[in-house]
Design a protein around this motif. Structure first.
Motif, short mmCIF file in Angstrom:
data_model
loop_
_atom_site.label_atom_id
_atom_site.label_comp_id
_atom_site.label_asym_id
_atom_site.label_seq_id
_atom_site.Cartn_x
_atom_site.Cartn_y
_atom_site.Cartn_z
N VAL A 260 70.11 57.18 80.20
CA VAL A 260 69.30 58.25 80.83
C VAL A 260 67.97 58.40 80.11
N PHE A 261 68.02 58.37 78.78
CA PHE A 261 66.79 58.49 77.98
C PHE A 261 65.80 57.38 78.32
N LEU A 262 66.26 56.14 78.35
CA LEU A 262 65.37 55.01 78.63
C LEU A 262 64.83 55.07 80.05
N ILE A 263 65.68 55.41 81.02
CA ILE A 263 65.23 55.48 82.41
C ILE A 263 64.18 56.57 82.60
N CYS A 264 64.38 57.72 81.96
CA CYS A 264 63.47 58.86 82.15
C CYS A 264 62.14 58.69 81.42
N TRP A 265 62.18 58.23 80.18
CA TRP A 265 60.97 58.26 79.36
C TRP A 265 60.25 56.92 79.24
N CYS A 266 60.94 55.82 79.41
CA CYS A 266 60.32 54.51 79.22
C CYS A 266 59.09 54.29 80.11
N PRO A 267 59.14 54.59 81.43
CA PRO A 267 57.95 54.37 82.26
C PRO A 267 56.72 55.14 81.79
N PHE A 268 56.90 56.40 81.40
CA PHE A 268 55.76 57.21 80.96
C PHE A 268 55.14 56.66 79.68
N PHE A 269 55.96 56.36 78.69
CA PHE A 269 55.41 55.91 77.41
C PHE A 269 54.81 54.51 77.51
N VAL A 270 55.37 53.66 78.36
CA VAL A 270 54.78 52.34 78.57
C VAL A 270 53.39 52.49 79.20
N CYS A 271 53.27 53.36 80.19
CA CYS A 271 51.96 53.60 80.82
C CYS A 271 50.98 54.23 79.83
N THR A 272 51.49 55.14 78.98
CA THR A 272 50.63 55.81 78.00
C THR A 272 50.02 54.82 77.03
N VAL A 273 50.83 53.89 76.55
CA VAL A 273 50.34 52.93 75.56
C VAL A 273 49.50 51.82 76.22
N MET A 274 49.73 51.55 77.51
CA MET A 274 49.01 50.48 78.19
C MET A 274 47.69 50.95 78.82
N ASP A 275 47.62 52.22 79.21
CA ASP A 275 46.46 52.73 79.94
C ASP A 275 45.13 52.48 79.23
N PRO A 276 45.00 52.76 77.91
CA PRO A 276 43.73 52.48 77.24
C PRO A 276 43.33 51.00 77.27
N PHE A 277 44.32 50.11 77.26
CA PHE A 277 44.03 48.68 77.27
C PHE A 277 43.73 48.18 78.69
N LEU A 278 44.02 49.01 79.68
CA LEU A 278 43.71 48.68 81.08
C LEU A 278 42.48 49.44 81.57
N ASP A 279 41.68 49.94 80.60
CA ASP A 279 40.45 50.70 80.91
C ASP A 279 40.74 51.93 81.76
N TYR A 280 41.88 52.57 81.49
CA TYR A 280 42.25 53.84 82.13
C TYR A 280 42.24 53.74 83.66
N THR A 281 42.85 52.68 84.15
CA THR A 281 42.90 52.46 85.60
C THR A 281 44.17 52.99 86.25
N ILE A 282 45.12 53.47 85.43
CA ILE A 282 46.34 54.04 86.00
C ILE A 282 46.01 55.37 86.69
N PRO A 283 46.36 55.55 87.95
CA PRO A 283 46.01 56.77 88.69
C PRO A 283 46.62 58.02 88.05
N PRO A 284 45.86 59.13 87.99
CA PRO A 284 46.39 60.37 87.42
C PRO A 284 47.66 60.86 88.13
N THR A 285 47.74 60.62 89.45
CA THR A 285 48.92 61.06 90.20
C THR A 285 50.17 60.33 89.72
N LEU A 286 50.04 59.03 89.43
CA LEU A 286 51.17 58.28 88.90
C LEU A 286 51.56 58.79 87.52
N ASN A 287 50.57 59.09 86.70
CA ASN A 287 50.84 59.62 85.37
C ASN A 287 51.59 60.94 85.45
N ASP A 288 51.16 61.82 86.38
CA ASP A 288 51.85 63.10 86.58
C ASP A 288 53.29 62.89 87.01
#
Length: 370
Positions: A291-319
Motif C-alpha cells: 500500500v505504501f509503495l502504490i500510494c507514495w511511489c508515483p508522487f515521489f518519482v515525479c517530484t524527483v524527476m520534474d526538475p530534470f524534465l524542466d518542470y513539464t509535469i502538469p500541476p493537475t497530475l501533481n495534485d
C-alpha cells in the motif's frame, strides 16, 4: 476586475499589425473567458475551468477521503487510549501514527482540497508556507512511523525471546520522537528558509510563482533530498525488513516440518500460536509495504524527476498524485487495525456506547495467550 478590463483594452489598442490582429482577437476572447485568482492578471494564477458538476464531484470524493481518514484514525486513537489491554509498546507506536494521519486529515487535506479543485489559494502567503510545511512534515512522519513499525515487527517475529528487552517503552518513545522531530525540522526548515527553491530561483519566480497560488516546488537538489529523506530511506527499510521477516518465517516453517516426527508432535501445539502470529505479522507487513509503495511511489518519482524534465509535469497530475499519497493515511487504520479481531471488538463497544460504562477500559478484547 477594472484593472483586468483596462489591461485587455490597452493590449487590444496597441496591436496595429493586421496580421496579428486576428490572433489577438482570439487571444482576447479566450482571456475574457478565463477566471483568475487575483485581479492583476499578468501576475495571477488561473482558476480551474471545470464545470460546477465536475467541481461538485471532486469536492464529494475528497470529502469522503477526508472523513474516512478522520474516522478511521480517530477510532484507532480512542481504542488504544481507552482499553488497558491495548497498552503495549507496539500499539503506542501505532497510536502515534494514527495521530499523525488524523492531523493530516484535519489540518492539511481540507485546504489541499480547495487548492486542488479551484487551483487557487485563498488563505495568504504565510499560511501557504505553514500549510506546505505541515503537509510535508505529517506525510513524512507517517512514513517514518511505518518504517519503525516494520522494525518493531522484525524483532517480534525474528527474535521473540529478546523482543521485550530490545523494544522497551523507552525505545518506542525514541522512535516516536524521531518520527515527529526529524520530519518537522526537515519540512519547516526547508520551506521557511526557502531551501526548496535554492538553485532554481529564476525558474521559480519567472515561470512557476504566481499570486493566488500555493504550489510545492523543488529544485534538483532539494527534490533529491526530499525523495531520499521522506521516501527512499524509510521505504528501503520497510522493504528490506519485510523480505527478512518473510524468509526467516519461511525457514522456521521448513525447519519444523523437517524435524523428528516425535519432536514435531511435541512442538506442534507450542508453536501453533507463534506460527499463526508470524504469518499474520508477515502478511500484514507485506500489505503495508504494498500500500505504501502504490500510494507514495508515483508522487515521489515525479517530484524527483520534474526538475530534470524542466518542470513539464502538469500541476493537475501533481495534485492528483498528492491525493493518491494521502490515501496511505486513509488506508493505514484499515491495514493495521481492521485486520485484527481486537479492533473489531473495540469498534463494536465504541459504536454501541458501552465505552461509557464503568470499567469498560478493562474489557477483554483478546485472550492473553493469543
Amino acid at each position: 476586475m477594472e484593472i483586468k478590463e483596462r489591461t485587455l483594452t490597452q493590449l487590444w489598442i496597441s496591436k496595429k499589425d493586421s496580421s496579428a490582429h486576428k490572433g489577438r482577437i482570439k487571444w482576447w476572447i479566450a482571456l475574457k473567458n478565463m477566471s483568475f485568482c487575483h485581479n492583476i492578471i499578468n501576475i495571477s494564477c488561473v482558476k480551474s475551468s471545470w464545470s460546477n458538476d465536475v467541481r461538485a464531484s471532486l469536492y464529494s470524493l475528497m470529502m469522503i477521503i477526508i472523513l474516512t481518514t478522520l474516522v478511521g484514525n480517530l477510532i484507532v486513537i480512542i481504542s488504544i487510549s481507552h482499553f488497558k489491554q491495548l497498552h503495549t509498546p507496539t500499539n503506542w507506536l501505532i497510536q502515534s501514527m494514527a495521530t499523525v494521519d488524523f492531523l493530516l486529515g484535519c489540518l492539511v487535506m481540507p485546504y489541499s482540497m480547495v487548492r486542488s479543485v479551484e487551483h487557487c489559494w485563498y488563505f495568504g502567503e504565510v499560511f501557504c508556507k505553514i500549510h506546505t510545511s505541515t503537509d510535508i512534515m505529517l506525510s513524512s512522519a507517517s512514513i517514518f512511523h511505518l518504517s519503525f513499525i516494520s522494525i518493531d515487527r522484525y524483532f517480534a517475529v525474528c527474535d521473540p525471546l529478546r523482543y521485550k528487552a530490545k523494544i522497551s517503552i523507552l525505545v518506542i518513545f525514541v522512535m516516536i520522537f524521531i518520527s515527529w522531530s526529524v520530519p518537522a525540522l526537515f519540512a519547516f526548515g526547508m520551506i521557511f528558509m526557502e531551501l526548496n527553491i535554492k538553485g532554481a530561483e529564476q525558474i521559480y519566480y519567472k515561470h512557476t510563482h504566481c499570486v493566488g497560488g500555493c504550489s510545492v516546488f523543488f529544485s534538483k537538489t532539494s527534490g533529491i533530498l526530499a525523495f531520499m529523506t521522506s521516501f527512499y530511506i524509510p521505504g528501503s527499510i520497510m522493504l528490506c525488513v519485510y523480505c527478512r521477516i518473510y524468509f526467516i518465517a519461511k525457514g522456521q516453517a521448513r525447519s519444523i516440518n523437517d524435524s523428528n516426527p516425535k519432536l514435531q508432535i511435541g512442538l506442534e501445539e507450542k508453536n501453533r500460536i507463534s506460527q499463526s502470529k508470524d504469518r499474520k505479522a508477515t502478511k500484514t507487513l507485506g500489505i503495508v509495504v504494498g500500500v505504501f509503495l502504490i500510494c507514495w511511489c508515483p508522487f515521489f518519482v515525479c517530484t524527483v524527476m520534474d526538475p530534470f524534465l524542466d518542470y513539464t509535469i502538469p500541476p493537475t497530475l501533481n495534485d492528483t498524485l498528492i491525493w493518491f499519497g494521502y490515501l496511505n493515511s486513509t488506508f493505514n487504520p484499515m491495514v493495521y487495525a481492521f485486520f485484527y479481531p481486537w479492533f473489531r471488538r473495540a469498534l463494536k463497544i465504541i459504536l454501541l456506547g458501552k465505552i461509557f460504562q464503568k470499567d469498560s477500559s478493562r474489557s477483554k478484547l483478546f485472550l492473553e495467550s493469543s
